[in-house]
Motif scaffolding. Structure first.
Motif, PDB file in Angstrom:
ATOM      1  N   ILE A  29       7.921  -4.201 -10.219  1.00 18.53           N
ATOM      2  CA  ILE A  29       7.839  -3.543  -8.918  1.00 18.53           C
ATOM      3  C   ILE A  29       7.439  -2.096  -9.170  1.00 18.53           C
ATOM      4  N   ILE A  30       6.248  -1.732  -8.719  1.00 19.68           N
ATOM      5  CA  ILE A  30       5.709  -0.407  -9.022  1.00 19.68           C
ATOM      6  C   ILE A  30       5.923   0.576  -7.880  1.00 19.68           C
ATOM      7  N   SER A  31       6.571   0.136  -6.815  1.00 18.26           N
ATOM      8  CA  SER A  31       6.880   1.023  -5.700  1.00 18.26           C
ATOM      9  C   SER A  31       8.360   1.389  -5.745  1.00 18.26           C
ATOM     10  N   LEU A  34      10.386  -0.488  -2.762  1.00 23.06           N
ATOM     11  CA  LEU A  34      10.418  -1.935  -2.579  1.00 23.06           C
ATOM     12  C   LEU A  34      11.582  -2.527  -3.365  1.00 23.06           C
ATOM     13  N   GLU A 246       2.262  -7.036 -10.769  1.00 22.51           N
ATOM     14  CA  GLU A 246       2.649  -5.754 -10.191  1.00 22.51           C
ATOM     15  C   GLU A 246       2.723  -5.905  -8.672  1.00 22.51           C
ATOM     16  N   GLU A 248       3.985  -4.098  -4.792  1.00 21.09           N
ATOM     17  CA  GLU A 248       4.317  -2.910  -4.023  1.00 21.09           C
ATOM     18  C   GLU A 248       4.222  -3.248  -2.548  1.00 21.09           C
ATOM     19  N   GLU A 249       4.633  -2.305  -1.682  1.00 26.78           N
ATOM     20  CA  GLU A 249       4.499  -2.535  -0.251  1.00 26.78           C
ATOM     21  C   GLU A 249       3.026  -2.663   0.122  1.00 26.78           C
TER      22      GLU A 249
END
Length: 514
Positions: A29-31, A34, A246, A248-249
């Motif tokens: 999860i890169i955000s 999130l 990966e 993200e939102e």
């Protein structure tokens, strides 16, 4: 990526090596905002489901969020048949549509078919079959078969908040592994085609096991190009390039529409229009590819040796000529190699030679067959001339100024009976002079072994086209022969058992009245 539907597996190859579990850094999860929800009352959206976070996970304890009785939908408009797989058929039995907090059963999407599996309701320790799973907006919906048609009991078992175990089962996991193998290999193949040859993937299809899958590309490829892409792909497989995800939102405003070709056709690499899950998911093959996709993928290219069929099929359209490149990998490649080996081994046994000698032995058999067919053609031509000569001699000996009428019945099991009868008529006509007596000849030929579906060939030829046509009409009406003709020749087929005492007698009677 384009979405296709599901497939049914029969015997799945098992000679694969898997890590004991999905690596911890596979799902990233890169955000910073999130999160994967822990609230059992809230369904985790498609994009960060357990099956997408951990593709090797086979079962999961979770909770029911919502349940409803599935309403039958109108059948879709009939479309032309495709090679792509179809989803498991929805039975006429009652079904429930169940939304869980989380699931290991993948809902179809991203070009990958639905998983199948089992849900166990813990309150009564009952197993329920999941026919298929679909994405409704951003939710994964499980289509669950109702036991014994008791909908009320099923609704009670799947009451919101109930604890359940959702699992793939062995068959479901074999199916999933096949899907993941083909899907991950398709990402690898499409990336190499685009970066090495500037060939974008227009679409791809996950066909029924164990058939090869294919990618559609803007043009055909030379054998050298195919070999170079296959070698490069397998170099990366041998290196064991890792795969990770990966997420993200999703911000729709920042999403770039899929690029299009001059023809206006989209190339792919875009999210579905109806996706409302709020999660953007990108599949990354280290150093090779980054591609938005919601499907499940193996955490490594290990075990995925890619085999490209050494040709492309052309697809001609009004404005373009695209092509399909077929490929095999994973369990399908094992199945292909096994079946190919068995075919070669069995063929070698039939030909009484070793497997390496099969091509030469087959060429020898083909050459011998051609020579035999040529010899047979020569003998049949000679026999046709001989039979025609007998008819001509009989006509000359019985000439009395009236029409010569003759019926000849034969038994023949050759593959081209009408061709042989026609050869007799041609040879006979060549023997006739312009002042020869008028004639009417009917030839019939039946197979040696007859059934109710056997075919007897009938050929009529004569010196008067009106009489030939009259004979043909009589054969239709009196014997049920189906056929037609023009000028001095008429041919037809009699289907059924040709009983010489009956059919020959009726034909002789017809001939006498012409």
């Amino acid at each position: 990526m384009l979405c296709q539907t599901s497939l049914t597996l029969t015997t799945m190859a098992t000679a694969v090596l898997l890590p004991p579990s999905t690596p911890s850094d596979y799902h990233r999860i890169i955000s910073p905002t999130l999160k994967v929800s822990n609230d059992p009352k809230i369904p985790i959206p498609v994009g960060i489901l357990a099956c997408q976070r951990d593709p090797l996970l086979r079962s999961l304890d979770t909770f029911v969020v919502a349940t409803s009785v599935s309403q039958p939908v109108a059948p879709p408009a009939k479309k032309s048949a495709k090679k792509s797989v179809i989803a498991p058929a929805i039975p006429s039995d009652p079904l429930l549509e169940v939304i869980l907090h989380d699931t290991v059963i993948f809902p179809e999407g991203g070009g990958q078919p639905t998983d199948t599996g089992i849900i166990t309701t813990k309150a009564n320790d009952t197993y329920w079959e999941v026919i298929q799973a679909k994405r409704h907006g951003g939710h994964a919906v499980h289509y669950v078969r109702v036991k014994d048609g008791d909908v009320d009991k099923a609704l009670l078992a799947f009451s919101p908040g109930e604890s359940v175990t959702v699992a793939l089962g062995q068959n479901g996991f074999d199916r999933r592994y096949d899907h993941m193998s083909m899907h991950t290999s398709q990402h690898l193949l499409s990336a190499l085609l685009e970066t090495r040859l500037e060939l974008p993937t227009l679409s791809w299809s996950l066909t029924s096991y164990p058939s090869p899958c294919y990618v559609e590309i803007p043009r055909g490829m030379s054998p050298e190009e195919i070999i170079s892409i296959q070698n490069e792909a397998n170099r990366l497989v041998f290196e064991g390039r890792r795969v990770h995800v990966e997420v993200e939102e999703l911000d729709r405003a920042q999403e770039i529409p899929a690029p299009t070709l001059e023809s206006g056709r989209a190339v792919g690499k875009a999210l579905p229009e109806d996706y409302t899950g709020g999660v953007k998911r990108v599949i990354v093959i280290d150093g090779v590819d980054r591609n938005p996709c919601c499907g499940t993928h193996l955490p490594s290219l290990h075990n995925l040796q890619l085999f490209l069929l050494p040709h492309t099929d052309a697809l001609s359209r009004s404005t373009t000529t695209n092509a399909r490149l077929y490929f095999l990998t994973g369990p399908r490649l094992i199945s292909h190699l096994t079946s190919s080996h068995n075919l070669v081994t069995n063929t070698a046994a039939i030909l009484s030679c070793g497997a390496p000698q099969v091509p030469d032995r087959v060429n020898q058999v083909v050459d011998e067959r051609k020579k035999a067919e040529k010899r047979l053609d020569d003998i049949e031509a000679e026999l046709a001339r001989h039979l025609a000569g007998d008819i001509a001699k009989d006509l000359a000996q019985t000439a009395n100024g009236s029409v010569y009428k003759k019926h000849i019945h034969r038994t023949d099991d050759s593959g081209n009976v009408l061709g042989f009868l026609s050869a007799i008529s041609f040879a006979f006509n060549n023997l006739m002079s312009s002042d020869a007596n008028p004639y009417m000849v009917i030839l019939t030929s039946k197979p040696s072994s007859q059934t109710s579906s056997s075919t007897t060939i009938v050929l009529v030829f004569g010196s008067d086209d009106k009489k030939v046509k009259e004979a043909g009409e009589g054969l239709k009406s009196q014997l049920g022969v189906k056929g037609g003709g023009k000028g001095l020749k008429w041919s037809g087929k009699f289907v059924g058992i040709w009983r010489e005492a009956k059919e020959n007698s009726a034909l002789e009677d017809l001939l006498s009245r012409l």
